[in-house]
Enzyme design. Structure first.
Site, short mmCIF file in Angstrom:
data_model
loop_
_atom_site.label_atom_id
_atom_site.label_comp_id
_atom_site.label_asym_id
_atom_site.label_seq_id
_atom_site.Cartn_x
_atom_site.Cartn_y
_atom_site.Cartn_z
N GLU A 96 33.00 41.01 35.27
CA GLU A 96 32.85 41.07 36.96
C GLU A 96 34.09 40.82 37.79
OE1 GLU A 96 32.36 38.26 34.80
OE2 GLU A 96 32.66 36.46 35.89
N CYS A 131 31.10 33.77 29.78
CA CYS A 131 31.90 32.76 29.56
C CYS A 131 31.05 31.52 29.48
CB CYS A 131 32.83 32.53 30.83
SG CYS A 131 34.13 31.39 30.80
N HIS A 137 35.60 37.97 31.32
CA HIS A 137 34.98 38.11 32.61
C HIS A 137 34.65 39.70 33.02
CE1 HIS A 137 34.25 34.03 33.57
NE2 HIS A 137 35.34 33.99 32.91
#
Lengths: 79, 227
Positions: free
Chosen positions: B204, B85, B202
């Site tokens: 994560e 990002c 994302h």
């Protein structure tokens, strides 16, 4: 010495913010506004008496930081 | 495997990524942007967020921070770098990855789940997606509209440097499944040697079912396995 730099998106790059401003002006009744491009304006104070040298420094920082030269153009103006 | 997560003022996904790295047995340390040297690392992660409040351009100020020279050298020497990002935006601003990320086409901040096609699994980041190449990950960004010259796009395609493309749940890559206007539906790209990956989604945030998905886990498993 005060020098200004103006950064604008290149002609071919879509400028959504400019488009929205343009559309809003039309909605406000300004029918003769045909296009708006939005940019950034920097006022830079340089501790340098020689105009050419000062301009060179601002040119360098415009390339290195103020502008993403892939999508933006800049112009420098001495005051 | 050792990793360093670089923390900038305004980073806000730094702890999420640290949790993900630790979960997959990657020994992580946080590195403040104002440090002058990078500790020994196999992987450097530039996390998501709004470094320096997105002043000037997203990622522009972070790309000139004190630690960044070491990060650039690490990448040039072949070390692994992952930019997620805002981290992707920073990688673009440093010149480690080509092209540019513009504002989303429809001018809206996007926060939703998207489907992605993993277009290249022959690298250290995506090897474990070999048997699962349509995945779901969250996106949350305002400037994720990838833009590049036609020549560069051709080059990315022919050299196999595109990591992820936005698609629908069946893997169709089309305008309808493109959330932000990115050229060729690009969601993530590699550097020439595939040691640097920049991506808008994302991974994560989706590392176990309790977080609503675990498709991001395969990326960290791939990284762990590569060492």
């Amino acid at each position: 010495m005060k020098i200004s730099a103006t950064v604008t998106l290149k002609k071919d790059v879509l400028d959504p913010q400019g488009k929205v401003v343009n559309q809003t002006l039309k909605n406000m009744g300004y029918k003769n506004i045909t296009n708006v491009r939005q940019g950034k304006y920097f006022e830079i104070e340089v501790d340098e008496k020689n105009k050419e040298k000062a301009k060179k420094i601002v040119d360098e920082i415009s390339k290195k930081l103020l502008t993403n030269i892939i999508i933006e153009d800049y112009t420098i103006n001495l005051k | 495997m050792k990793s360093s997560v670089i923390v900038f003022p305004g980073s806000n996904c730094d702890r999420d990524i640290a949790v993900a790295l630790e979960k997959f047995k990657i020994k992580n340390q946080m590195v403040w942007h104002n440090e002058s040297s990078l500790p020994k690392s196999d992987l450097v992660v530039l996390p998501g967020g709004f470094s320096y409040g997105d002043y000037l351009r997203s990622g522009a100020i972070a790309s000139k921070s004190r630690i960044i020279n070491d990060v650039i050298n690490h990448g040039k020497k072949g070390g692994l770098i992952l930019g997620i990002c805002n981290g992707f935006q920073i990688l673009i601003e440093t010149g480690l990855l080509p092209g540019v990320l513009l504002r989303n086409k429809k001018l809206r901040f996007l926060s939703k789940n998207v489907f992605l096609k993993v277009t290249n699994t022959k690298n250290q980041f995506c090897a474990n997606y070999k048997n699962k190449n349509i995945i779901k990950l969250p996106i949350a960004h305002n400037e994720g509209n990838y833009f590049a010259s036609n020549n560069l796009l051709k080059n990315l395609e022919s050299e196999d440097l595109i990591a992820f493309k936005y698609c629908d749940e069946n893997g169709n890559i089309d305008l309808k499944s493109n959330p932000n206007g990115s050229a060729n539906n690009i969601a993530g790209i590699f550097s020439k040697n595939k040691n640097i990956l920049g991506m808008m989604p994302h991974p994560e945030r989706y590392i176990e079912p309790i977080l609503s998905g675990k498709d991001g886990a395969l990326l960290f498993e791939s990284l762990n396995k590569s060492f």
